[in-house]
Design a protein around this motif. Sequence first.
Motif, PDB file in Angstrom:
ATOM      1  N   ALA A  31       5.023  27.992 -37.524  1.00  0.00           N
ATOM      2  CA  ALA A  31       5.214  29.415 -37.229  1.00  0.00           C
ATOM      3  C   ALA A  31       4.490  30.277 -38.257  1.00  0.00           C
ATOM      4  CB  ALA A  31       6.686  29.744 -37.225  1.00  0.00           C
ATOM      5  N   GLU A 243      12.526  46.254 -44.425  1.00  0.00           N
ATOM      6  CA  GLU A 243      12.194  47.266 -43.418  1.00  0.00           C
ATOM      7  C   GLU A 243      13.030  48.534 -43.621  1.00  0.00           C
ATOM      8  OE1 GLU A 243      12.107  46.300 -39.097  1.00  0.00           O
ATOM      9  OE2 GLU A 243      10.164  47.263 -39.439  1.00  0.00           O
TER      10      GLU A 243
ATOM     11  N   ASN B 414      15.080  46.621 -34.240  1.00  0.00           N
ATOM     12  CA  ASN B 414      14.027  45.616 -34.112  1.00  0.00           C
ATOM     13  C   ASN B 414      13.179  45.565 -35.372  1.00  0.00           C
ATOM     14  OD1 ASN B 414      11.659  44.220 -33.531  1.00  0.00           O
ATOM     15  ND2 ASN B 414      11.878  44.656 -31.365  1.00  0.00           N
ATOM     16  N   PRO B 415      13.105  44.405 -35.986  1.00  0.00           N
ATOM     17  CA  PRO B 415      12.341  44.352 -37.234  1.00  0.00           C
ATOM     18  C   PRO B 415      10.840  44.391 -37.000  1.00  0.00           C
ATOM     19  CG  PRO B 415      13.455  42.244 -36.807  1.00  0.00           C
ATOM     20  CD  PRO B 415      13.704  43.123 -35.615  1.00  0.00           C
ATOM     21  N   GLY B 416      10.437  44.742 -35.817  1.00  0.00           N
ATOM     22  CA  GLY B 416       9.013  45.003 -35.596  1.00  0.00           C
ATOM     23  C   GLY B 416       8.145  43.771 -35.686  1.00  0.00           C
ATOM     24  N   CYS B 417       8.663  42.662 -35.226  1.00  0.00           N
ATOM     25  CA  CYS B 417       7.962  41.401 -35.416  1.00  0.00           C
ATOM     26  C   CYS B 417       6.935  41.133 -34.335  1.00  0.00           C
ATOM     27  CB  CYS B 417       8.943  40.255 -35.545  1.00  0.00           C
ATOM     28  SG  CYS B 417       9.122  39.777 -37.264  1.00  0.00           S
ATOM     29  N   SER B 418       6.241  42.172 -33.866  1.00  0.00           N
ATOM     30  CA  SER B 418       5.232  41.915 -32.854  1.00  0.00           C
ATOM     31  C   SER B 418       4.194  40.954 -33.418  1.00  0.00           C
ATOM     32  CB  SER B 418       4.567  43.228 -32.448  1.00  0.00           C
ATOM     33  OG  SER B 418       3.971  43.810 -33.587  1.00  0.00           O
ATOM     34  N   TRP B 419       4.013  41.085 -34.707  1.00  0.00           N
ATOM     35  CA  TRP B 419       3.011  40.250 -35.370  1.00  0.00           C
ATOM     36  C   TRP B 419       3.428  38.782 -35.374  1.00  0.00           C
ATOM     37  CZ3 TRP B 419      -1.420  42.350 -37.587  1.00  0.00           C
ATOM     38  CH2 TRP B 419      -2.257  41.445 -38.208  1.00  0.00           C
ATOM     39  N   CYS B 420       4.697  38.574 -35.573  1.00  0.00           N
ATOM     40  CA  CYS B 420       5.139  37.211 -35.855  1.00  0.00           C
ATOM     41  C   CYS B 420       6.132  36.736 -34.816  1.00  0.00           C
ATOM     42  CB  CYS B 420       5.750  37.131 -37.236  1.00  0.00           C
ATOM     43  SG  CYS B 420       7.138  38.221 -37.472  1.00  0.00           S
ATOM     44  N   GLY B 422       8.073  34.559 -32.962  1.00  0.00           N
ATOM     45  CA  GLY B 422       8.346  33.150 -33.206  1.00  0.00           C
ATOM     46  C   GLY B 422       8.147  32.742 -34.650  1.00  0.00           C
ATOM     47  N   CYS B 423       8.071  33.717 -35.530  1.00  0.00           N
ATOM     48  CA  CYS B 423       7.864  33.354 -36.929  1.00  0.00           C
ATOM     49  C   CYS B 423       9.110  32.680 -37.477  1.00  0.00           C
ATOM     50  CB  CYS B 423       7.536  34.577 -37.770  1.00  0.00           C
ATOM     51  SG  CYS B 423       8.937  35.631 -38.087  1.00  0.00           S
ATOM     52  N   ALA B 424       8.912  31.881 -38.461  1.00  0.00           N
ATOM     53  CA  ALA B 424      10.029  31.084 -38.964  1.00  0.00           C
ATOM     54  C   ALA B 424      10.676  31.769 -40.143  1.00  0.00           C
ATOM     55  CB  ALA B 424       9.537  29.708 -39.379  1.00  0.00           C
ATOM     56  N   TRP B 425      11.741  32.546 -39.878  1.00  0.00           N
ATOM     57  CA  TRP B 425      12.528  33.038 -40.986  1.00  0.00           C
ATOM     58  C   TRP B 425      13.547  31.967 -41.289  1.00  0.00           C
ATOM     59  CZ3 TRP B 425      11.375  36.838 -44.122  1.00  0.00           C
ATOM     60  CH2 TRP B 425      10.381  37.704 -43.687  1.00  0.00           C
TER      61      TRP B 425
END
Lengths: 432, 432
Positions: A31, A243, B414-420, B422-425
């Motif tokens: 990811a 944020e 929404n933390p605005g994760c359009s960039w990520c 499926g990012c792995a937090w």
Amino acid sequence: MEPGSRGAAPGGVSVSAVLPAGGSGERLGGATPKQFCALQGRPLVSYAVRAMERISWISDIIVVVSPENIETMKTIIEKYGHKRVTVVEGGITRHRSIFNGLKVFAENEFSSHLLQKPEVVIIHDAVRPFVEEDIVSKVVMAAKEHGAAGAIRPLVSTVIASAADGCLDHSLERARYRASEMPQAFLFDIIYEAYQQCTDYDLDYGTECLHLALKYCKTNAKLVEGTADLWKVTYKRDLYAAESVIKDNLSQQVCVITNGKETLAQVGFLLPESLKSQIKVEAITVPLSKNDSRLQNIISGQCYNFVCVNDKRCAIQEAQELADMLEKSNTPLLCPVVLISVHLDISENNSFSIGMEDLTTIKKFARETKKKNILVYGLLIQYKKFPLISYVFGYWYGAEVVWNGCLAQAKPQNPGCSWCRGCAWEETSFSQ
Amino acid sequence: MEPGSRGAAPGGVSVSAVLPAGGSGERLGGATPKQFCALQGRPLVSYAVRAMERISWISDIIVVVSPENIETMKTIIEKYGHKRVTVVEGGITRHRSIFNGLKVFAENEFSSHLLQKPEVVIIHDAVRPFVEEDIVSKVVMAAKEHGAAGAIRPLVSTVIASAADGCLDHSLERARYRASEMPQAFLFDIIYEAYQQCTDYDLDYGTECLHLALKYCKTNAKLVEGTADLWKVTYKRDLYAAESVIKDNLSQQVCVITNGKETLAQVGFLLPESLKSQIKVEAITVPLSKNDSRLQNIISGQCYNFVCVNDKRCAIQEAQELADMLEKSNTPLLCPVVLISVHLDISENNSFSIGMEDLTTIKKFARETKKKNILVYGLLIQYKKFPLISYVFGYWYGAEVVWNGCLAQAKPQNPGCSWCRGCAWEETSFSQ
């Protein structure tokens, strides 16, 4: 400040910075790594780069990323208009990445052109977006004097050592220890020497640069007490927190621009005053002038809220001028800028309307600037009836609604502190 | 579960809990201490109490507060319907407060009635609201076996020791150390003995209970790896983070209730399925029955989102029954419950309308339940045209808008994760 000009570094030394941002998606299971996650639509790493970039006396900013993210990083630099940044390919560990970042100042092979070696090099994390010039300056000064320096913070939890059986061996006396944070700074020759001497084991398993300076160069780093905002974005909750902090920062300042006429200045003062009960603002009143250094400083200091007061019913000339200045500053690239154009009607006549032609012009202007991430709102105020706000271009709201609406996207989510109005979220640890 | 009934504790021991919440406003300069600050309108301490209260095998929960906050704490207990809680006056330090909390099980003078001494006592912080039963259970089991146990977490930063001159003395090898977190648990006799033996110096300057058990009772606590959500709310950013986590948790689950008819069950399935692209939900479909244990478990497990599907155009009987059950559960006291009543029109006739009388009844019902913190929304669906949502009581929206609107207050920013996407937090520390 003109592009290219540099302020003097603390102590007159030359300073550059290395930002390891090499964590790869692979290590997190395919990811996106945290430094590329978006906060308010902008990747975390861009905030950290911007924090360094705003410090005029830092010559070069080296961002070290893993091979697969080099193009992503270059896109970010272009999109957000970052300057003085060189992207370097990282190694497989944090220390190897930092070493690669340092090599661009010392070895030809790691860069298309050798960058000028700084006397002091700052090392900072891509996932610590809130670093301020003050702490960077202190760390650089301390590094100049001691050879190495790093920011520290009090421990939040007691640190304990476990025995082989998974039981408590001993706990450390909390007051005697500190958490090592970033930024750190080093005389370039010392940290470069340390990395050159460094064993493969340390390069692969170590994480602490101060430790390398001590171990390989006998340099005891000076420890500098840092602020709470130096924390590292580590967990998902840190993303939420970061944020909220960003939104908080964005909404706290508004710049009121008037042309100096007494009536206008008065409204420029009264409007934010009357809105202070609704939203926390720091209002600064300046005239609109490209040559006014205060206004230039406000824009380059990243103010995102502007109120432009004039006494022409529909003229947009001043808003247009300000929009041009903002666009040139690149500020709107980072976050939307809110520009409220206040038109003051000081006539005795209480009934008026805006002609269709004027309204069309204004709406067209707002549409155009919106593409540049500048959100224009209009307010028409009958001064004789002030604070009655009688007309809003295209929006039939009272002033407070418009104000809050405009700032909504820049405003932090209210943490619901009805209970604790005035509660002390001190930047200190809270024990008991 | 019926009030008063208790599940079995791990290992069959009797267990109670002490929550030090004694930080006084004075120490923070006269402002409200963190544990009384509100998240989503509810004080932090109430979340921590609720986390303990949800664990059925914990007999008594002792909340230790400073003298000036006793009434505040009692008000909170009453307002949020907390059970099994005893409020005790704290001392001037954390250790003295915990000691006072323990005394209610051992000394008559500290309580109007002596509470039954537990075999194991849990100590947890009022500013750690997200503790789950699983980790509490593990710590209790380990305490039963070893006499003492505590949750630990990997260190986020390197820990360093400074020399007298403010320079680095040495840095600790991060892998060998852990952060000591909460909850901790002890055989009551061991920790009580430790506090009785404890010097004034330790009572005044110490913070670590595991240390006391080791020093005074030679008991090496078992260390239990905890989850990332055990973190302590310490800084303002933690308040932001905690509120986002709370909102996140609230919005993730929706319970769909149908009466078992095939068509209804189908819609009950299709509706959340079609909305999953808009909002992340875990839908559970159950019939409406006061005696259905699954539904009771869902309600007592604090689900805040319900969809009630029926095929009567305007009947509110089912929504009324569910609202009654929810009210009895006390769940709406904590946060607003969203109840979407879906009325399915399966007639072939495509044109219909709701009579004024029905609409008045529904609106009146919604107004009444709103006072009880249950927000009722209605949807009328033409099944033949499904998923076309044609009519919403009082709200002219499509289903998705209503859905999102209803859940908006429970939904995280929404933390605005359009960039990520499926990012792995990951709940792991991120180094490199």
